[in-house]
Design a protein around this motif. Structure first.
Motif, PDB file in Angstrom:
ATOM      1  N   THR A   1       0.835  -1.195   0.000  1.00 24.51           N
ATOM      2  CA  THR A   1       0.000   0.000   0.000  1.00 24.51           C
ATOM      3  C   THR A   1       0.873   1.250   0.000  1.00 24.51           C
ATOM      4  N   GLY A   2       0.534   2.202  -0.836  1.00 25.60           N
ATOM      5  CA  GLY A   2       1.283   3.450  -0.926  1.00 25.60           C
ATOM      6  C   GLY A   2       2.311   3.480  -2.036  1.00 25.60           C
ATOM      7  N   ALA A   3       2.660   2.326  -2.586  1.00 26.76           N
ATOM      8  CA  ALA A   3       3.610   2.304  -3.697  1.00 26.76           C
ATOM      9  C   ALA A   3       3.013   3.042  -4.890  1.00 26.76           C
ATOM     10  N   ARG A   4       3.857   3.787  -5.570  1.00 19.35           N
ATOM     11  CA  ARG A   4       3.379   4.620  -6.667  1.00 19.35           C
ATOM     12  C   ARG A   4       3.779   4.058  -8.027  1.00 19.35           C
ATOM     13  N   THR A   5       2.904   4.266  -8.994  1.00 19.47           N
ATOM     14  CA  THR A   5       3.189   4.017 -10.401  1.00 19.47           C
ATOM     15  C   THR A   5       3.014   5.333 -11.134  1.00 19.47           C
ATOM     16  N   VAL A   6       4.056   5.761 -11.813  1.00 16.61           N
ATOM     17  CA  VAL A   6       4.031   7.016 -12.571  1.00 16.61           C
ATOM     18  C   VAL A   6       3.943   6.665 -14.054  1.00 16.61           C
ATOM     19  N   VAL A   7       3.039   7.333 -14.760  1.00 22.05           N
ATOM     20  CA  VAL A   7       2.890   7.127 -16.197  1.00 22.05           C
ATOM     21  C   VAL A   7       3.028   8.478 -16.896  1.00 22.05           C
ATOM     22  N   THR A   8       3.988   8.573 -17.808  1.00 19.08           N
ATOM     23  CA  THR A   8       4.089   9.725 -18.695  1.00 19.08           C
ATOM     24  C   THR A   8       3.519   9.296 -20.045  1.00 19.08           C
ATOM     25  N   ALA A   9       2.613  10.105 -20.598  1.00 14.84           N
ATOM     26  CA  ALA A   9       1.907   9.685 -21.818  1.00 14.84           C
ATOM     27  C   ALA A   9       1.772  10.856 -22.774  1.00 14.84           C
ATOM     28  N   TRP A  10       1.753  10.522 -24.084  1.00 19.78           N
ATOM     29  CA  TRP A  10       1.693  11.554 -25.117  1.00 19.78           C
ATOM     30  C   TRP A  10       0.781  11.120 -26.258  1.00 19.78           C
ATOM     31  N   ASN A  11       0.134  12.100 -26.861  1.00 21.43           N
ATOM     32  CA  ASN A  11      -0.520  11.895 -28.156  1.00 21.43           C
ATOM     33  C   ASN A  11       0.438  12.421 -29.219  1.00 21.43           C
TER      34      ASN A  11
ATOM     35  N   TYR B   1      -5.774   0.969  -7.472  1.00 19.34           N
ATOM     36  CA  TYR B   1      -4.829   2.050  -7.741  1.00 19.34           C
ATOM     37  C   TYR B   1      -5.594   3.358  -7.875  1.00 19.34           C
ATOM     38  N   ARG B   2      -5.210   4.346  -7.073  1.00 18.75           N
ATOM     39  CA  ARG B   2      -5.895   5.635  -7.068  1.00 18.75           C
ATOM     40  C   ARG B   2      -5.098   6.666  -7.855  1.00 18.75           C
ATOM     41  N   ASP B   3      -5.771   7.334  -8.788  1.00 16.11           N
ATOM     42  CA  ASP B   3      -5.185   8.453  -9.510  1.00 16.11           C
ATOM     43  C   ASP B   3      -5.094   9.626  -8.534  1.00 16.11           C
ATOM     44  N   GLU B   4      -3.884  10.051  -8.212  1.00 17.17           N
ATOM     45  CA  GLU B   4      -3.698  11.069  -7.194  1.00 17.17           C
ATOM     46  C   GLU B   4      -4.349  12.400  -7.554  1.00 17.17           C
ATOM     47  N   GLN B   5      -4.488  12.665  -8.857  1.00 15.70           N
ATOM     48  CA  GLN B   5      -5.022  13.968  -9.246  1.00 15.70           C
ATOM     49  C   GLN B   5      -6.539  13.953  -9.412  1.00 15.70           C
ATOM     50  N   SER B   6      -7.056  12.967 -10.128  1.00 19.47           N
ATOM     51  CA  SER B   6      -8.496  12.941 -10.377  1.00 19.47           C
ATOM     52  C   SER B   6      -9.267  12.240  -9.257  1.00 19.47           C
ATOM     53  N   GLY B   7      -8.593  11.422  -8.455  1.00  9.81           N
ATOM     54  CA  GLY B   7      -9.256  10.666  -7.411  1.00  9.81           C
ATOM     55  C   GLY B   7      -9.870   9.366  -7.886  1.00  9.81           C
TER      56      GLY B   7
ATOM     57  N   ALA C   1      -6.527  18.735 -29.460  1.00  8.26           N
ATOM     58  CA  ALA C   1      -5.424  19.466 -30.077  1.00  8.26           C
ATOM     59  C   ALA C   1      -4.613  20.232 -29.034  1.00  8.26           C
ATOM     60  N   ALA C   2      -5.287  20.683 -27.975  1.00  6.72           N
ATOM     61  CA  ALA C   2      -4.602  21.452 -26.938  1.00  6.72           C
ATOM     62  C   ALA C   2      -4.115  20.587 -25.782  1.00  6.72           C
ATOM     63  N   HIS C   3      -4.581  19.346 -25.714  1.00  5.65           N
ATOM     64  CA  HIS C   3      -4.247  18.467 -24.595  1.00  5.65           C
ATOM     65  C   HIS C   3      -3.581  17.215 -25.171  1.00  5.65           C
ATOM     66  N   ASP C   4      -2.240  17.253 -25.270  1.00  4.77           N
ATOM     67  CA  ASP C   4      -1.516  16.197 -25.977  1.00  4.77           C
ATOM     68  C   ASP C   4      -0.522  15.448 -25.097  1.00  4.77           C
ATOM     69  N   ALA C   5      -0.586  15.642 -23.774  1.00  6.83           N
ATOM     70  CA  ALA C   5       0.310  14.911 -22.879  1.00  6.83           C
ATOM     71  C   ALA C   5      -0.274  14.903 -21.479  1.00  6.83           C
ATOM     72  N   GLU C   6       0.062  13.854 -20.729  1.00  4.50           N
ATOM     73  CA  GLU C   6      -0.377  13.751 -19.344  1.00  4.50           C
ATOM     74  C   GLU C   6       0.694  13.086 -18.493  1.00  4.50           C
ATOM     75  N   LEU C   7       0.696  13.466 -17.224  1.00  5.85           N
ATOM     76  CA  LEU C   7       1.451  12.767 -16.196  1.00  5.85           C
ATOM     77  C   LEU C   7       0.440  12.219 -15.203  1.00  5.85           C
ATOM     78  N   VAL C   8       0.421  10.912 -15.022  1.00  9.96           N
ATOM     79  CA  VAL C   8      -0.516  10.262 -14.123  1.00  9.96           C
ATOM     80  C   VAL C   8       0.277   9.584 -13.009  1.00  9.96           C
ATOM     81  N   VAL C   9      -0.136   9.812 -11.770  1.00  9.59           N
ATOM     82  CA  VAL C   9       0.484   9.157 -10.628  1.00  9.59           C
ATOM     83  C   VAL C   9      -0.587   8.303  -9.957  1.00  9.59           C
ATOM     84  N   LEU C  10      -0.357   6.998  -9.954  1.00  8.94           N
ATOM     85  CA  LEU C  10      -1.274   6.041  -9.342  1.00  8.94           C
ATOM     86  C   LEU C  10      -0.653   5.530  -8.048  1.00  8.94           C
TER      87      LEU C  10
END
Length: 718
Positions: A628-638, A666-672, A691-700
């Motif tokens: 519990t508490g371990a994080r998974t980081v995902v960097t993603a791009w269009n 797994y909880r998305d730290e930003q969106s919940g 077109a304006a949203h082409d990348a995300e950083l997600v922390v689970l």
């Protein structure tokens, strides 16, 4: 032992077994793979029937000389000057340190040459290091035409899939694949550095299996920042044999009586989990190369080069530093142009003193002002280079590579110092000691912007006795070792016109590397994709620069550029003075988020989710420990098309994550949003690109016992 009893080396998850051929003329690979792979007949065992070649030519030999192996590629070609080439040896002894290390010795008494094949496992990894020691035991000098580090035998059923990193300046580390059924394939550099065109790294798989997934994958990487080669032969009978080693500039080197030549180490790695699994093996190995230094936090860097070029002056640099500090940078680096005579690329190199005209209040006062902003201070240097009009060149023209009586070639309007000379090494060490001892500098970017041409050393003795490539490498490593010992607080960045000097010897002595001068968003994504297959993210320096960039005209959002750079060691190189308040505020949010997750990015288990050739791709980083508490980081791009959105109905793009616990939450730290592990593995993490949203950083964050909510694709903004 009998000729058929193998010596066994064991790593964390793999085994490597070596045996003697029945006639004791050479050593052969018996097994290489997961634990237990040695329990049975060797997959490389053969009938020893040959026609028109010798048994040695067909053998899966670990190392074999020209003499018994005359036709299919020898690893060692030696002889006395002016006499016939060839080594005919016999096995004369072995010593082993349990399952950790092995040394096999072969001797040719007639020639006067002893050859030791050396093996060593790396604790905590699945890497085995191999190298060769050649000792002249006679009273006559020997001539070595070829002296590879090792040969690696890989069983394939028919066709081998070779994966390598190719490119050019500004397009380094392009992941490239080739199917090799029969014949020879070679990678090499003769530029005295690993080079932009190819990296000294190769992966081999059986083409009958997919490239990824549960696929046995073998890899090698040469620890040598000089000229090198790798040669893969698809041999009769269904096997691939890879030879690797350094290339002497002179075509051959002389070995004096009593002298020993030690070849560069060849790192050999295996993973049962495809190219991505092999990448994780390399990452774990590289975290051990520099010891505890690999765990030092890599500070967020601002570098002034793309903002000011050679137009360095204190007022403008401080203006950049103030904005950099405001958005959260921790380190300010002044690049090329800070020293006397350096108004463009035609002068100044070699005369490493701060230009008083550019720092009228004094260089130390300037550094103090940077520190007062809360920033560490760093400096760019190119210690091996010299400008023809510099005071150094006027005083020591003999210090540059040259061929007596022949013209010299200028590359980038500069010459290259012969770093193989002890007096040149002493000058470079004294220069760096003066800079680092006199001024409060905690970061040094070591660049090299030209390979050697007219590579000679007049008055240095017979050409084959000089071994200029090895001498330059030894000088380079001596200086880096000195920096480590004398200035342990200084972070060192390695660079050679981008990524031309990327190898394990350099990685062991530097803290980060600069993969490419190309920082354009989409180009950089493919460069980093290839780089991460071979090298760890904590070594990968990456900058956010102004879109569309120098090389790539395609615009990308500030988010895209930050998420790309946050996939390694975050730096900023844009002219931040021109950024709007909104851009600076967004940048500050990204920098703050990076600081929260950089330890996971730099030390987590990496999984490459698709490639930049696909519309959606990403990189997954899993924190050590799965509780519990371990994080998974995902960097993603269009990277490309939006599937007609918003004109036609469309679904979210998805990246299937890997390596998670399907029963966990797994909880998305930003969106919940809370996702089931099985959902992320099967359906994937959703992304709603525009077109304006082409990348995300997600922390689970792993949240065992939490109730799974509706897995939505809510936008996650910094």
């Amino acid at each position: 032992m009998t000729p058929h009893d193998p010596w066994v080396l064991r790593t964390a998850n793999t085994v490597y077994a070596v045996t003697l051929a029945p006639d004791e003329g050479w050593a052969e690979l018996a097994a290489w793979g997961p634990h237990g792979a040695e329990q049975g007949p060797s997959p490389l065992d053969w009938s020893r029937r040959t026609h028109f070649i010798t048994p040695a030519d067909a053998a899966p030999a670990e190392y074999i000389p020209y003499g018994p192996r005359p036709f299919t590629g020898a690893d060692l070609v030696a002889g006395r000057p002016g006499e016939e080439r060839g080594v005919w040896w016999r096995f004369t002894g072995a010593s082993a340190d349990g399952e950790r290390a092995l040394r096999l010795v072969f001797t040719d008494e007639t020639l006067g040459l002893t050859t030791a094949l050396c093996y060593e496992t790396v604790p905590g990894t699945d890497v085995i290091l191999r190298w060769t020691e050649l000792t002249c035991t006679g009273d006559a000098e020997l001539r070595l035409e070829q002296f590879d580090s090792a040969a690696v035998n890989i069983p394939v059923t028919d066709t081998a899939r070779l994966t390598y990193l190719s490119g050019q300046w500004s397009r380094e580390f392009q992941l490239t694949q080739l199917a090799l059924t029969r014949g020879r394939f070679e990678l090499a550099s003769t530029q005295a550095v690993p080079g932009h065109a190819y990296a000294p790294w190769l992966a081999v798989q059986d083409a009958a299996h997919p490239a990824e997934g549960a696929t046995p994958t073998y890899g090698i990487a040469l620890e040598w920042p000089g000229s090198w080669h790798m040669t893969a032969d698809a041999e009769p009978g269904g096997a691939v044999r890879v030879r690797a080693g350094r290339l002497p500039h002179e075509g051959a080197v002389r070995l004096a009586p009593g002298a020993t030549l030690t070849t560069p180490r060849l790192a050999c790695a295996f993973s049962p989990d495809g190219l991505e699994g092999l990448a994780r093996v390399w990452h774990r190995y590289e975290r051990r190369l520099s010891g505890d230094r690999s765990h030092r936090p890599r500070k967020v860097l601002y570098n002034s080069w793309e903002a000011t070029g050679f137009d360095v002056e204190a007022t403008g640099q401080l203006e950049l530093a103030r904005v950099a500090a405001d958005i959260g940078a921790e380190l300010f680096v002044v690049d090329d142009g800070w020293f006397t005579g350096r108004d463009d690329d035609t002068g100044g190199l070699g005369d490493w003193y701060p230009d008083p005209a550019k720092f009228p209040g004094g260089f130390d006062r300037f550094i103090t002002q940077v520190h007062e902003l809360g920033l560490d201070f760093g400096l760019w240097v190119e210690p091996e280079a010299v400008s023809p009009g510099s005071a150094l060149h006027a005083e020591h023209p003999e210090w540059v590579y040259r061929v007596e009586g022949r013209p010299v070639t200028l590359v980038r309007n500069q010459l290259l110092l012969d770093l193989g000379r002890t007096d040149v090494q002493d000058f470079v060490i004294a220069t760096l000691d003066r800079l680092l001892g006199t001024h409060a500098i905690s970061y040094l970017k070591w660049d090299m912007n030209r390979p050697p041409t007219e590579r000679g050393r007049p008055g240095g003795g017979p050409v084959e006795s000089q071994d200029l490539d090895a001498a330059h490498v030894a000088g380079y490593l001596r200086v880096l070792d000195h920096l480590r010992t004398a200035h342990p607080h200084v972070t060192v960045e390695g660079c050679a016109g981008g990524g031309a000097r990327t190898d394990h010897a350099t990685l062991a002595r530097t803290d980060v590397l600069w993969p490419s001068d190309n920082t354009a968003p989409l180009d950089r994504l493919s460069i980093q994709y290839g780089y991460l297959h071979a090298h760890a993210p904590h070594t990968m320096s990456a900058w956010v620069t102004d879109a569309p960039g120098v090389f790539d005209p395609r615009p990308r959002s500030l988010a895209f550029r930050f998420v790309s750079s946050m996939s390694g060691v975050l730096g900023i190189g844009a002219d931040v003075r021109k950024w709007t308040d909104a851009q600076r505020a967004e940048a500050a949010r990204w920098v703050a988020r990076y600081k929260e997750i950089r330890d996971v990015v730099h030390h987590g288990e990496v999984r490459l989710l698709g490639s930049p050739a696909e519309p959606t791709c990403g990189v997954q980083y899993d924190e050590d420990g799965r509780g519990t508490g371990a994080r998974t980081v995902v960097t993603a791009w269009n990277t490309g098309p939006l599937d007609g959105a918003p004109l036609v109905p469309g679904r979210a793009a998805r990246l299937r994550l890997r390596g998670l616990d399907p029963a966990a939450r797994y909880r998305d730290e930003q969106s919940g949003t809370v996702y089931g592990g099985g959902y992320l593995l099967h359906s994937g993490l959703p992304f709603h690109w525009t077109a304006a949203h082409d990348a995300e950083l997600v922390v689970l964050t792993r949240a065992d016992g939490a109730a799974a909510g509706s897995p939505t694709g809510a936008h996650r903004q910094p």
